[in-house]
Design an enzyme around this catalytic site. Structure first.
Site, PDB file in Angstrom:
ATOM      1  N   HIS A   1      -9.239 -20.438  16.835  1.00 56.48           N
ATOM      2  CA  HIS A   1     -10.390 -19.868  17.227  1.00 56.48           C
ATOM      3  C   HIS A   1     -11.043 -19.001  16.327  1.00 56.48           C
ATOM      4  O   HIS A   1     -11.908 -18.023  16.778  1.00 56.48           O
ATOM      5  CB  HIS A   1     -10.427 -19.655  18.548  1.00 56.48           C
ATOM      6  CG  HIS A   1     -10.116 -20.708  19.550  1.00 56.48           C
ATOM      7  ND1 HIS A   1     -10.898 -21.545  20.288  1.00 56.48           N
ATOM      8  CD2 HIS A   1      -8.698 -20.864  19.852  1.00 56.48           C
ATOM      9  CE1 HIS A   1     -10.117 -22.413  20.836  1.00 56.48           C
ATOM     10  NE2 HIS A   1      -8.743 -22.135  20.858  1.00 56.48           N
TER      11      HIS A   1
ATOM     12  N   LYS B   1      -0.083   7.290  -3.089  1.00 56.80           N
ATOM     13  CA  LYS B   1       0.406   8.209  -2.302  1.00 56.80           C
ATOM     14  C   LYS B   1       0.104   9.644  -3.382  1.00 56.80           C
ATOM     15  O   LYS B   1      -0.179  10.732  -2.514  1.00 56.80           O
ATOM     16  CB  LYS B   1       1.965   8.283  -2.194  1.00 56.80           C
ATOM     17  CG  LYS B   1       2.399   7.164  -1.456  1.00 56.80           C
ATOM     18  CD  LYS B   1       3.844   7.203  -1.417  1.00 56.80           C
ATOM     19  CE  LYS B   1       4.539   6.196  -0.392  1.00 56.80           C
ATOM     20  NZ  LYS B   1       6.003   5.935  -0.334  1.00 56.80           N
TER      21      LYS B   1
ATOM     22  N   GLU C   1       5.000  -6.770  -0.937  1.00 56.10           N
ATOM     23  CA  GLU C   1       5.741  -5.359  -1.590  1.00 56.10           C
ATOM     24  C   GLU C   1       6.854  -5.710  -2.532  1.00 56.10           C
ATOM     25  O   GLU C   1       7.008  -5.345  -3.473  1.00 56.10           O
ATOM     26  CB  GLU C   1       5.946  -4.526  -0.331  1.00 56.10           C
ATOM     27  CG  GLU C   1       6.090  -2.968  -0.921  1.00 56.10           C
ATOM     28  CD  GLU C   1       6.385  -2.144  -0.053  1.00 56.10           C
ATOM     29  OE1 GLU C   1       7.366  -1.835   0.346  1.00 56.10           O
ATOM     30  OE2 GLU C   1       5.225  -1.588   0.455  1.00 56.10           O
TER      31      GLU C   1
ATOM     32  N   GLY D   1      13.570  -0.710   2.056  1.00 54.41           N
ATOM     33  CA  GLY D   1      12.882  -0.617   3.257  1.00 54.41           C
ATOM     34  C   GLY D   1      12.403  -1.827   4.096  1.00 54.41           C
ATOM     35  O   GLY D   1      12.853  -2.029   5.043  1.00 54.41           O
ATOM     36  N   ARG D   2      12.076  -2.901   3.075  1.00 52.52           N
ATOM     37  CA  ARG D   2      11.485  -3.862   3.798  1.00 52.52           C
ATOM     38  C   ARG D   2      12.649  -4.914   4.339  1.00 52.52           C
ATOM     39  O   ARG D   2      12.467  -6.087   4.640  1.00 52.52           O
ATOM     40  CB  ARG D   2      10.490  -4.761   3.147  1.00 52.52           C
ATOM     41  CG  ARG D   2      11.127  -4.899   1.518  1.00 52.52           C
ATOM     42  CD  ARG D   2       9.707  -5.235   0.751  1.00 52.52           C
ATOM     43  NE  ARG D   2      10.082  -5.282  -0.893  1.00 52.52           N
ATOM     44  CZ  ARG D   2       9.867  -4.326  -1.380  1.00 52.52           C
ATOM     45  NH1 ARG D   2       9.687  -3.059  -1.000  1.00 52.52           N
ATOM     46  NH2 ARG D   2      10.254  -4.443  -2.651  1.00 52.52           N
TER      47      ARG D   2
ATOM     48  N   GLU E   1       3.235  10.203   6.254  1.00 53.10           N
ATOM     49  CA  GLU E   1       2.647   9.833   7.824  1.00 53.10           C
ATOM     50  C   GLU E   1       3.709  10.000   8.857  1.00 53.10           C
ATOM     51  O   GLU E   1       3.608  10.270   9.778  1.00 53.10           O
ATOM     52  CB  GLU E   1       2.533   8.207   7.809  1.00 53.10           C
ATOM     53  CG  GLU E   1       1.442   7.620   6.871  1.00 53.10           C
ATOM     54  CD  GLU E   1       1.455   7.360   5.727  1.00 53.10           C
ATOM     55  OE1 GLU E   1       2.799   7.717   5.019  1.00 53.10           O
ATOM     56  OE2 GLU E   1       0.874   6.346   4.882  1.00 53.10           O
TER      57      GLU E   1
ATOM     58  N   LYS F   1      13.586   6.355   5.224  1.00 52.95           N
ATOM     59  CA  LYS F   1      14.748   6.358   4.035  1.00 52.95           C
ATOM     60  C   LYS F   1      14.667   7.575   3.215  1.00 52.95           C
ATOM     61  O   LYS F   1      15.622   8.522   2.972  1.00 52.95           O
ATOM     62  CB  LYS F   1      14.605   5.139   3.285  1.00 52.95           C
ATOM     63  CG  LYS F   1      15.283   4.055   3.407  1.00 52.95           C
ATOM     64  CD  LYS F   1      15.336   2.851   2.567  1.00 52.95           C
ATOM     65  CE  LYS F   1      16.024   3.183   1.076  1.00 52.95           C
ATOM     66  NZ  LYS F   1      15.824   2.291   0.067  1.00 52.95           N
TER      67      LYS F   1
HETATM   68  O1  F6P Z   1       5.445   1.056   1.077  1.00 51.67           O
HETATM   69  C1  F6P Z   1       5.967   2.226   0.538  1.00 51.67           C
HETATM   70  C2  F6P Z   1       7.496   2.370   1.320  1.00 51.67           C
HETATM   71  O2  F6P Z   1       8.279   3.048   0.313  1.00 51.67           O
HETATM   72  C3  F6P Z   1       8.012   1.236   1.897  1.00 51.67           C
HETATM   73  O3  F6P Z   1       8.857   0.468   1.047  1.00 51.67           O
HETATM   74  C4  F6P Z   1       8.910   1.768   2.923  1.00 51.67           C
HETATM   75  O4  F6P Z   1       9.458   0.785   4.006  1.00 51.67           O
HETATM   76  C5  F6P Z   1       7.723   2.813   3.754  1.00 51.67           C
HETATM   77  O5  F6P Z   1       7.160   3.345   2.443  1.00 51.67           O
HETATM   78  C6  F6P Z   1       8.507   3.832   4.341  1.00 51.67           C
HETATM   79  O6  F6P Z   1       9.213   4.591   3.322  1.00 51.67           O
HETATM   80  P1  F6P Z   1      10.261   5.685   4.164  1.00 51.67           P
HETATM   81  O7  F6P Z   1      11.488   4.666   4.955  1.00 51.67           O
HETATM   82  O8  F6P Z   1      11.131   6.377   3.152  1.00 51.67           O
HETATM   83  O9  F6P Z   1       9.542   6.675   5.019  1.00 51.67           O
END
Ligand code: F6P
Length: 538
Positions: free
Chosen positions: A382, A510, A351, A265-266, A211, A205
């Site tokens: 198990h 972060k 979250e 995002g979620r 990452e 987003k």
């Molecule tokens: O975990 C924090 C967060 O902002 C989530 O809400 C989101 O899904 C994820 O990092 C990835 O964010 P982006 O889609 O902006 O890379």
């Protein structure tokens, strides 16, 4: 001044929980032959049996009263009307629009959105059709055989879950998922792929998540080293709200698919974030996923609270968390294809509702969101069911069970179903000392040896669970299941009075990671971190 929930129903539930403390659920079935029927409900083909919960009819009445006193119906309407449900970011949370038909009238804070939603959806389907039919070719003219989704959190967990759950129906390029900053994940995948036939879908987003960007950069280096810089256009597409950053990365804006800030995002699986799933499964199956979620949306908006599955699940979670002392909540899907469900639900729940202040910024004096965890059954039996059966703490479990399967081993499915149902029964009824004693006597134990063995074999029982049945694990019922848990999360947030749609807590980590990477700012670090940095060669 801390935020309290001082409604008559909340107070009544507190004393009601005390009154029920010594109640044995298994006895309630004897007292009330209609209990199973009374505590079952249906929606979008899903069947919920919540009769093994530690409740009686009066409990449900109080929980429904709590829902009314916390204005759940109004909260549901605010969500569907696209009002500002996320006050700290001044946004709506209009993910329900993403699975609606184009003729639906959804507005984000008054602005119609369905034309945009439909336009992106059609671009996604057209693009996926070209890739799946081989009309979209790589830089050397070969069709795409592998798709690599590069994203994390909500930009990974939803599409990864859907691709895994519906893998048996996949008929497009093979999907792969890269999320972690650990280069081992990317390295082990790229060694197995051919640049000529690989498409990278960079999902972010913000297009600022470290990452995702670092994985995307290394993936681009890998491609360019093999096919040259001009190949990027044929092998990279992007999903983001941040088009300038997409272009700066070097992806052709024509190959970018937009999402909107009114989709969290979620909650974004249903948007262009689902592109990898659309490539793997095809537009028709993705439409079925949307249709299942849409069916659950309509149920959520139109059904009276007493028969409303998301409301019931949310209220029962609150009963277990805030009133009878469950230490955590578990999801145990008896389906290997749902092995990614727990990870998806953890981000959704923890979250969204892992908040310490209410919507007005006041510290809360009640639990919001217990730890949510779990694993697939029967493997979980198990691993941690010992603790669930005999541990001193109680935990609430949602068993999720598809009733029919797409594999050629009916004997195995029958055993799987038996295990799922047996576990929920055993957790509820337990095993008394008298029953243990009788068993041991039959085995020939007696006297001190028998008495010494008894306490180790007793199971307290009275451990609450829901059982949620799906007719089968197909796109429609998967969509309904995921929408059910999205709305369950929102219902809990409404009762707790918290904002389920922001996530400021993830920013600090972060920031510190950024400082550690930029080692010039070590002055901000504590002695432990500084010592560890030295050992790590910083
Ligand atoms: O975990 C924090 C967060 O902002 C989530 O809400 C989101 O899904 C994820 O990092 C990835 O964010 P982006 O889609 O902006 O890379």
């Amino acid at each position: 001044m801390p935020a309290l929930i001082q409604t008559p129903a909340w107070t009544a539930l507190q004393s009601h929980a005390v009154a029920l403390r010594d109640l044995r659920t298994v006895e309630l079935f004897e007292r009330d032959p209609g209990r199973v029927e009374r505590f079952s409900a249906e929606a979008a083909g899903l069947h919920l049996d919540y009769s093994k919960q530690r409740i009686e009819p009066g409990t449900l009445d109080l929980l429904i009263a709590l829902a009314r006193q916390r204005n759940i119906p109004a909260g549901i309407e605010r969500l569907f009307r696209g009002e500002e449900t996320n006050p700290t970011e001044h946004r709506a949370a209009l993910h329900v629009a993403l699975r609606a038909p184009v003729e639906a009238d959804f507005r984000e804070q008054g602005r119609p959105v369905m034309a945009d939603v439909e336009s992106v959806r059609q671009r996604l389907y057209d693009f996926a059709g070209r890739v799946r039919q081989g009309d979209w070719r790589g830089a050397t003219g070969e069709p795409i055989r592998d798709v690599v989704n590069i994203g994390i959190g909500g930009s990974d967990l939803g599409p990864r879950l859907v691709c895994g759950a519906l893998a048996g129906e996949a008929d497009g390029p093979t999907p792969h998922f890269i999320a972690n900053m650990d280069g081992a994940e990317l390295h082990s995948l790229l060694r197995r792929l051919r640049p000529e036939t690989t498409l990278f879908v960079v999902v972010s987003k913000s297009f600022g998540t470290q990452e995702t960007l670092v994985n995307a950069r290394h993936a681009r280096e890998w491609l360019v080293a093999a096919l040259g810089a001009r190949a990027v256009a044929a092998h990279f597409v992007a999903v983001s709200t941040n088009l300038p950053a997409v272009v700066e990365f070097g992806i052709d804006p024509a190959n970018a698919f937009g999402i909107w800030d009114w989709v969290g995002g979620r909650y974004s699986l249903w948007s262009a974030v689902g592109l990898t799933a659309i490539l793997s499964l095809g537009p028709e199956r993705f439409n079925a996923l949307l249709a299942g979620a849409r069916s659950m949306d309509l149920h959520f908006r139109e059904t009276p609270l007493e028969r409303n599955l998301p409301v019931l699940l949310g209220l029962l979670a609150i009963w277990n968390t805030n009133f009878i002392g469950c230490e955590s909540q578990l999801l145990v899907p008896y389906s290997q294809r749902l092995s990614r469900l727990v990870g998806w639900a953890q981000q959704l729940e923890l979250e969204s509702n892992g908040k310490g202040v209410d919507r007005d910024g006041r510290a809360v004096d009640y639990d919001t969101t217990p730890v949510l965890w779990g694993h697939v059954g029967t493997n979980a039996q198990h691993a941690f069911f010992q603790m669930l059966h005999q541990g001193p703490t109680i935990h609430a479990i949602d068993f999720i069970l598809p009733l029919s399967v797409q594999h050629p081993y009916p004997d195995m499915h029958r055993k799987l179903v038996a295990n799922c149902l047996a576990q929920s029964a055993a957790l509820m009824r337990g095993k008394t000392a008298a029953e243990v004693r009788a068993e041991l006597e039959v085995q020939g134990l007696q006297g001190d040896e028998l008495e010494a063995a008894v306490p180790h074999r007793v199971c307290p029982g009275n451990r609450p669970s829901n059982t949620l049945l799906l007719p089968q694990l197909d796109a429609y019922h998967l969509g309904a299941l995921l929408a059910l848990y999205e709305h369950r999360t929102y219902v809990q947030g409404l009762v707790w009075g918290i904002n389920s749609f922001d996530q400021w807590g993830v920013e600090l980590g972060k920031q510190l990671a950024g400082q550690l990477i930029d080692v010039q700012s070590t002055a901000l670090q504590d002695p432990s971190t500084l010592a560890l940095m030295r050992r790590a060669g910083f």
